[in-house]
Design a protein around this motif. Sequence first.
Motif: not given
Length: 140
Positions: A34-53
């Motif tokens: 694990i060379v990078a790691q962080k805990r975040i809480h995405m907004t629905p818009a951020q999740a939507g962009q990540f899963y746009a495919v």
Amino acid sequence: MAIQRTFSIIKPDATRRNLTGAINAKIEAAGLRIVAQKRIHMTPAQAGQFYAVHKERPFYGELCEFMASAPVVVQVLEGENAIAKYREVMGATDPAAADAGTIRKEFALSKGENSVHGSDAPETAAEEIAYFFAGIELVG
Ligand code: GDP
């Protein structure tokens, strides 16, 4: 096979059940670092962009809502053949079809709430890492 990096998410169903450490143990036992790691809480818009495919798929709305429903842990994993190796450690999308010993077989609740995400190709790994991390945060 060269050293690769892949992108991973420990999803809300897993963080809710306090499984970050158990999942990280499986990642490390498989020889991935694990060379990078962080805990975040995405907004629905951020999740939507990540899963746009997946925008056209019937479960897209449900998926975005789920991914924004609680914190996630985003990670970069490094190792020999890391992309394929992590897909193996994760197991099949549907935990009912996942092999014994995989993360999804042991921890996933359903096909949607399936505990982890992992990149499926070098191009998507690079894009996904860049979406969440700056270069200076990757410490190999
Ligand atoms: P993965 O590469 O194994 O994660 O699978 P996919 O790329 O096919 O799907 C992306 C993610 O969408 C999965 O990991 C699930 O969280 C979610 N997903 C896939 N199929 C379904 C489904 O039938 N219903 C719901 N609610 N979510 C799904």
